[in-house]
Design an enzyme around this catalytic site. Structure first.
Site, PDB file in Angstrom:
ATOM      1  N   CYS A 169       0.838  -1.242  -0.086  1.00 35.14           N
ATOM      2  CA  CYS A 169      -0.056   0.071  -0.227  1.00 35.14           C
ATOM      3  C   CYS A 169       0.907   1.274  -0.039  1.00 35.14           C
ATOM      4  CB  CYS A 169      -0.785  -0.046   1.287  1.00 35.14           C
ATOM      5  SG  CYS A 169      -1.700   1.576   1.413  1.00 35.14           S
ATOM      6  N   CYS A 220      -3.789   7.511  -2.027  1.00 38.43           N
ATOM      7  CA  CYS A 220      -4.992   7.291  -2.602  1.00 38.43           C
ATOM      8  C   CYS A 220      -6.017   7.867  -1.756  1.00 38.43           C
ATOM      9  CB  CYS A 220      -5.457   6.012  -3.163  1.00 38.43           C
ATOM     10  SG  CYS A 220      -4.172   5.011  -3.584  1.00 38.43           S
ATOM     11  N   THR A 229      -4.188   5.156   7.232  1.00 37.03           N
ATOM     12  CA  THR A 229      -3.318   4.718   6.259  1.00 37.03           C
ATOM     13  C   THR A 229      -2.398   6.014   6.118  1.00 37.03           C
ATOM     14  OG1 THR A 229      -4.779   3.081   5.223  1.00 37.03           O
ATOM     15  CG2 THR A 229      -3.067   4.141   4.155  1.00 37.03           C
ATOM     16  N   GLU A 266      -0.041   1.840   9.013  1.00 36.41           N
ATOM     17  CA  GLU A 266      -1.518   2.582   9.739  1.00 36.41           C
ATOM     18  C   GLU A 266      -0.871   3.180  11.163  1.00 36.41           C
ATOM     19  OE1 GLU A 266      -1.931  -0.354   7.475  1.00 36.41           O
ATOM     20  OE2 GLU A 266      -3.122   1.048   6.261  1.00 36.41           O
ATOM     21  N   HIS A 282     -13.124   5.477  -3.039  1.00 35.22           N
ATOM     22  CA  HIS A 282     -12.105   4.599  -2.712  1.00 35.22           C
ATOM     23  C   HIS A 282     -12.361   3.087  -2.907  1.00 35.22           C
ATOM     24  CE1 HIS A 282      -8.261   4.668  -0.519  1.00 35.22           C
ATOM     25  NE2 HIS A 282      -8.769   3.999   0.660  1.00 35.22           N
ATOM     26  N   TYR A 310      -9.127   0.520  -4.900  1.00 31.43           N
ATOM     27  CA  TYR A 310      -8.401  -0.619  -4.547  1.00 31.43           C
ATOM     28  C   TYR A 310      -8.055  -1.585  -5.513  1.00 31.43           C
ATOM     29  CZ  TYR A 310      -8.430  -0.435   0.455  1.00 31.43           C
ATOM     30  OH  TYR A 310      -8.051  -0.234   1.823  1.00 31.43           O
ATOM     31  N   CYS A 336      -5.520  -0.947  -6.740  1.00 36.62           N
ATOM     32  CA  CYS A 336      -4.238  -1.185  -6.214  1.00 36.62           C
ATOM     33  C   CYS A 336      -3.983  -2.419  -6.190  1.00 36.62           C
ATOM     34  CB  CYS A 336      -3.912  -0.142  -5.087  1.00 36.62           C
ATOM     35  SG  CYS A 336      -4.781  -0.903  -3.439  1.00 36.62           S
ATOM     36  N   GLU A 367      -6.157  -5.411   4.911  1.00 40.34           N
ATOM     37  CA  GLU A 367      -6.427  -4.079   4.277  1.00 40.34           C
ATOM     38  C   GLU A 367      -7.403  -4.510   3.135  1.00 40.34           C
ATOM     39  OE1 GLU A 367      -3.655  -1.612   2.400  1.00 40.34           O
ATOM     40  OE2 GLU A 367      -4.471   0.213   3.718  1.00 40.34           O
TER      41      GLU A 367
HETATM   42 FE1  SF4 Z   1      -3.299   1.919  -0.161  1.00 42.08          FE
HETATM   43 FE2  SF4 Z   1      -4.733   0.858  -2.011  1.00 42.08          FE
HETATM   44 FE3  SF4 Z   1      -5.945   2.356  -0.260  1.00 42.08          FE
HETATM   45 FE4  SF4 Z   1      -4.039   3.343  -2.098  1.00 42.08          FE
HETATM   46  S1  SF4 Z   1      -6.146   2.407  -2.491  1.00 42.08           S
HETATM   47  S2  SF4 Z   1      -4.335   3.805   0.041  1.00 42.08           S
HETATM   48  S3  SF4 Z   1      -2.722   1.609  -2.154  1.00 42.08           S
HETATM   49  S4  SF4 Z   1      -5.083   0.391   0.050  1.00 42.08           S
HETATM   50 FE    FE Z   2      -7.198   1.975   2.649  1.00 40.53          FE
END
Ligand code: SF4
Ligand code: FE
Length: 482
Positions: free
Chosen positions: A100, A104, A191, A257, A292, A296, A298, A446
């Protein structure tokens, strides 16, 4: 005027000498930047700066707020393509860091606050939107990291914020003064909290009239007086202290975190973007989580790394041509692209808000995040299947380097003769890191709870599925009258 941050190295320097109160394992951390357990999380954020320098097409965008290119994480979306580009950048950063990269949350917070402040002003004649845009222009110019602070500790879940035995279980305004407000409470598992320069405090649930003091959105600098940070442990985080870097699995990057305690923090009016408009709390929460939840994707970038590692482990064992191995890798890719498919589709289906920025489709975003609560676990299971048990029984880097034990391990832990035992060990440690170790925090748990636990998505999927329309489609074809 202070110089803007450009590269990852500039960013790391910008975090020094901030005198934050940070606790980690019962000790106050003098300088988080130099703390070996914290540093990998800072490196992951630094990658968001370097990517904007190396690939501006992907990670920078022209902002009409400051009339200049800005880091995409600070950009207010001006088209559906901008929303799609966020997802492409997120996948790339997941691939580069395997964890992570924390930035974001702020991107999604600024985009949702941008449109919600506009809506509050339209209803109440307030001036939040202009205030917010003025503040954001400075963030864009300086290229700061913004955190989003939404999740309150919540106390007794059956009670509203104003009904809690302890009124501090949700962040609230304790005082309104001529020059600003004073807020108190805490935000849990934030985060990238101490890797940020500023964070946006937002309400976390639907609020009623009695909860008016809890309806607060504002921007707070990370070093504001009254803030304390308590760092969250991550599985195997102290492996990095053992010496060597192989056992850490991913010695360079991790997530972060922390719990943020806000002990009567003063916020001047120019940084207050909601104060008492309780009926907009749910709107802000829904908009933020909608952005958000498709962020994810990501995890599909992180999944690319895990799939690559599983394929390498199979190759190093000499089994890569076996049909069941190939089939498991296909299955892993299928799951991973399904995650990406939901998120990128949500972004392509974006619509323009009244404030003028663009917002992704909420149903598809919730489907994306719901897949993320499940598929990484299955991907992790398949990766462990391909890795074999040695992944969790392998001796340490120190044993491999020991004059007596080392040669024994070299001999007996060799896989294919043309692959070094060390490389085999490295890839197994990476899989361990991502599925059981430090970065399993980001890849698995997460994925499960970040941006809302699975039930939160099921509620929204239920609400947004338009069942009446579906029933009338069925009635029409079955010849059933209305
Ligand atoms: Fe972290 Fe993914 Fe959230 Fe971005 S979207 S802050 S990389 S968990
Ligand atoms: Fe998150």
């Amino acid at each position: 005027m202070a110089e803007p941050i450009r590269t990852g190295d500039d960013y790391i320097e910008s975090l020094r000498n901030r005198n934050l109160t940070v606790f980690l394992m019962g000790e106050k951390v003098a300088e988080p930047v130099d703390h070996p357990v914290i540093r990998p999380s800072i490196n992951a954020l630094a990658a968001t700066y370097d990517l904007a320098v190396d690939q501006p097409d992907l990670a920078a965008a022209d902002s009409s707020i400051v009339d200049a290119p800005v880091n995409r994480f600070l950009h207010v979306t001006e088209s559906a393509d901008d929303v799609v580009a966020q997802n492409k950048m997120q996948r790339k950063l997941g691939q580069l860091t395997g964890t992570c990269f924390q930035r974001c949350v702020g991107m999604d917070a600024i985009n949702s606050t941008f449109s919600v402040t506009f809506d509050i002003d339209a209803e109440h004649g307030t001036a939040y939107h202009q205030r917010f845009t003025t503040w954001l222009a400075e963030m864009q110019r300086m290229n700061f990291v913004i955190g989003g602070a939404m999740t309150d500790p919540k106390g007794d879940r059956s009670k509203a914020p104003s009904e809690q035995a302890d009124p501090d279980m949700y962040v609230r305004v304790t005082e309104r003064r001529g020059d600003g407000i004073v807020i108190r409470g805490a935000k849990a598992h934030q985060t990238g909290a101490i890797n940020s320069h500023w964070f946006i405090v937002m309400p976390t649930i639907r609020l009623g009239e009695a909860d008016r003091d809890y309806a607060v959105t504002c921007a707070v600098p990370v070093e504001a007086p009254g803030l304390t940070y308590i760092y969250g442990r991550q599985s195997c985080d102290t492996r990095i202290l053992d010496g060597g870097e192989i056992d850490a699995g991913n010695a360079l990057y991790s997530g972060q975190e922390a719990m943020i305690i806000l002990d009567d923090v003063f916020v001047p009016w120019e940084h207050v973007f909601m104060d008492g408009e309780f009926e907009f709390a749910a709107t802000l929460v829904e908009r933020f989580t909608s952005y958000h939840r498709r962020s994810y994707v990501c995890k599909s970038g992180v999944g690319d790394v895990l799939i690559g590692a599983a394929a390498l482990a199979a190759e190093y064992n000499g089994v890569e041509t076996a049909s069941h191995i190939k089939d498991k890798l296909v299955e892993m890719n299928h799951l991973n692209e399904t995650i990406y498919g939901g998120g990128i589709a949500a972004s392509h289906e974006s619509f323009q808000t009244d404030a003028g920025n663009w917002e992704n489709d909420a149903l598809l975003a919730n489907v994306c995040k719901h897949n993320v609560t499940r598929f990484p676990y299955e991907l992790g299971r398949l990766a462990q299947d391909l890795a074999g048990g040695l992944m969790v029984t392998m001796p340490s880097q120190q044993d491999f380097e020991h004059p007596e034990a080392g040669p024994i391990l070299e001999k007996y832990l060799q896989g294919r003769s043309d692959v070094s035992t060390e490389d085999r060990m490295r890839v197994l440690r990476l899989i361990e890191n991502m599925t059981l170790g430090r970065n399993a925090v980001g890849y698995l748990t997460e994925s499960l709870h970040g941006a809302g636990s699975p039930q939160a998505q099921r509620i929204l999927i239920g609400r947004q599925s338009d069942m009446n329309k579906k029933k009338s489609l069925a009635k029409k074809l079955a010849g059933i009258g209305e």
